[in-house]
Scaffold this active site. Sequence first.
Site, PDB file in Angstrom:
ATOM      1  N   SER A   9      66.689  -0.465  14.362  1.00  0.00           N
ATOM      2  CA  SER A   9      65.493   0.055  15.016  1.00  0.00           C
ATOM      3  C   SER A   9      64.354   0.166  14.011  1.00  0.00           C
ATOM      4  CB  SER A   9      65.776   1.429  15.622  1.00  0.00           C
ATOM      5  OG  SER A   9      64.560   1.972  16.095  1.00  0.00           O
ATOM      6  N   HIS A  34      65.091  -4.055  17.214  1.00  0.00           N
ATOM      7  CA  HIS A  34      64.899  -3.078  18.290  1.00  0.00           C
ATOM      8  C   HIS A  34      63.570  -2.365  18.047  1.00  0.00           C
ATOM      9  CE1 HIS A  34      66.235  -0.351  21.515  1.00  0.00           C
ATOM     10  NE2 HIS A  34      65.677   0.626  20.800  1.00  0.00           N
ATOM     11  N   ASP A  36      60.835   0.392  19.427  1.00  0.00           N
ATOM     12  CA  ASP A  36      60.667   1.571  20.287  1.00  0.00           C
ATOM     13  C   ASP A  36      59.185   1.857  20.536  1.00  0.00           C
ATOM     14  OD1 ASP A  36      63.413   2.510  20.648  1.00  0.00           O
ATOM     15  OD2 ASP A  36      63.377   2.833  18.475  1.00  0.00           O
ATOM     16  N   MET A  38      56.655   4.336  22.428  1.00  0.00           N
ATOM     17  CA  MET A  38      56.605   5.679  23.043  1.00  0.00           C
ATOM     18  C   MET A  38      55.164   6.062  23.339  1.00  0.00           C
ATOM     19  SD  MET A  38      59.102   7.632  20.396  1.00  0.00           S
ATOM     20  CE  MET A  38      60.702   6.972  19.921  1.00  0.00           C
ATOM     21  N   HIS A  67      62.057  -1.603  23.693  1.00  0.00           N
ATOM     22  CA  HIS A  67      62.502  -0.432  24.471  1.00  0.00           C
ATOM     23  C   HIS A  67      61.261   0.403  24.811  1.00  0.00           C
ATOM     24  CE1 HIS A  67      64.960   3.606  24.263  1.00  0.00           C
ATOM     25  NE2 HIS A  67      64.547   3.343  25.483  1.00  0.00           N
ATOM     26  N   MET A  69      59.510   3.438  26.213  1.00  0.00           N
ATOM     27  CA  MET A  69      59.658   4.845  26.629  1.00  0.00           C
ATOM     28  C   MET A  69      58.281   5.301  27.087  1.00  0.00           C
ATOM     29  SD  MET A  69      62.201   5.918  23.560  1.00  0.00           S
ATOM     30  CE  MET A  69      61.814   4.399  22.693  1.00  0.00           C
ATOM     31  N   MET A 138      71.277   5.694  26.478  1.00  0.00           N
ATOM     32  CA  MET A 138      70.741   6.572  25.436  1.00  0.00           C
ATOM     33  C   MET A 138      71.838   7.552  25.009  1.00  0.00           C
ATOM     34  SD  MET A 138      67.785   5.411  24.907  1.00  0.00           S
ATOM     35  CE  MET A 138      67.524   6.579  23.572  1.00  0.00           C
ATOM     36  N   ASP A 176      72.018   3.370  22.118  1.00  0.00           N
ATOM     37  CA  ASP A 176      70.820   3.675  21.333  1.00  0.00           C
ATOM     38  C   ASP A 176      70.750   5.159  20.977  1.00  0.00           C
ATOM     39  OD1 ASP A 176      68.371   3.558  20.120  1.00  0.00           O
ATOM     40  OD2 ASP A 176      67.224   3.155  21.954  1.00  0.00           O
TER      41      ASP A 176
HETATM   42  C1  DX5 Z   1      65.099   7.009  20.221  1.00  0.00           C
HETATM   43  C2  DX5 Z   1      64.935   5.536  20.049  1.00  0.00           C
HETATM   44  C3  DX5 Z   1      65.980   4.940  19.169  1.00  0.00           C
HETATM   45  C4  DX5 Z   1      65.904   5.390  17.739  1.00  0.00           C
HETATM   46  C5  DX5 Z   1      67.298   5.360  17.182  1.00  0.00           C
HETATM   47  O1  DX5 Z   1      64.194   7.460  21.164  1.00  0.00           O
HETATM   48  O2  DX5 Z   1      65.030   4.884  21.295  1.00  0.00           O
HETATM   49  O3  DX5 Z   1      65.933   3.530  19.224  1.00  0.00           O
HETATM   50  O4  DX5 Z   1      65.051   4.602  16.963  1.00  0.00           O
HETATM   51  O5  DX5 Z   1      67.276   5.953  15.932  1.00  0.00           O
HETATM   52  P1  DX5 Z   1      68.561   6.516  15.222  1.00  0.00           P
HETATM   53  O6  DX5 Z   1      69.499   5.370  15.009  1.00  0.00           O
HETATM   54  O7  DX5 Z   1      68.017   7.093  13.957  1.00  0.00           O
HETATM   55  O8  DX5 Z   1      69.155   7.562  16.134  1.00  0.00           O
HETATM   56 ZN    ZN Z   2      65.315   2.656  21.309  1.00  0.00          ZN
END
Ligand code: DX5
Ligand code: ZN
Length: 220
Positions: A9, A34, A36, A38, A67, A69, A138, A176
């Site tokens: 990630s 990956h 993220d 947000m 991903h 969010m 998740m 994840d």
């Molecule tokens: C959380 C993200 C994850 C995050 C995982 O909201 O969707 O992808 O980056 O990070 P770790 O592996 O540190 O839990």
């Molecule tokens: Zn993620």
Amino acid sequence: MSTKLIAPSVLAADFANLQRDIEMINQSEADWFHIDIMDGVFVPNISFGMPVLHAITKHAKKTIDVHLMIVDPDRYIKTFADLGSDILTVHYEACTHLHRTIQAIKAEGMKAGVALNPHTNINVLEDTINDIDLVCLMSVNPGFGGQSFIENTYNKVQQLKALINRKGASTLIEIDGGVTNKNASALTESGADVLVAGSYVFKSNNQLETIKDLKAIVNP
Ligand code: DX5
Ligand code: ZN
């Protein structure tokens, strides 16, 4: 059995040395990037947006697994396709018309993913699983890296795998949040296909070795 995949990630990368960290992933045994995204509304954090993803995809040489969010993700499906996303994952909890959203992602030439929060039961996918390329379970509450793994995830992987088999679907299962060398093999043995790992990879002293070890653990 098919090869199990590792998706570092980028949220846990050093943003001041982003190109260096992307090249590290290029050179590693990792399979996917990956990413993220947000929005500060669906989750209580804001990560980064389109200009940063554009910078990432300029250098990244592997599958781009995005991903989202964010609320109302339909607004940005075309944008993320144009930015080079290979897989676009939306949250079940953020989509009023999930079936339509999945079709719209595919119409833009991407694989369609659906993420489920820890509180969301697998059975909500009963009527859409055959249309979904990837389910992202998740294993932490979304919004932040570095949280600890929720143990109930093992049950959910097994339930999801059973649903996929019962429906004859070819959906991949991605996990994840909070993935480490401690839970990786139990997750893939339970039926997971792709493990996302942020902090565990980027906080380690030798990131290439950590990725190599994870990959070996899940492909014995
Ligand atoms: C959380 C993200 C994850 C995050 C995982 O909201 O969707 O992808 O980056 O990070 P770790 O592996 O540190 O839990
Ligand atoms: Zn993620």
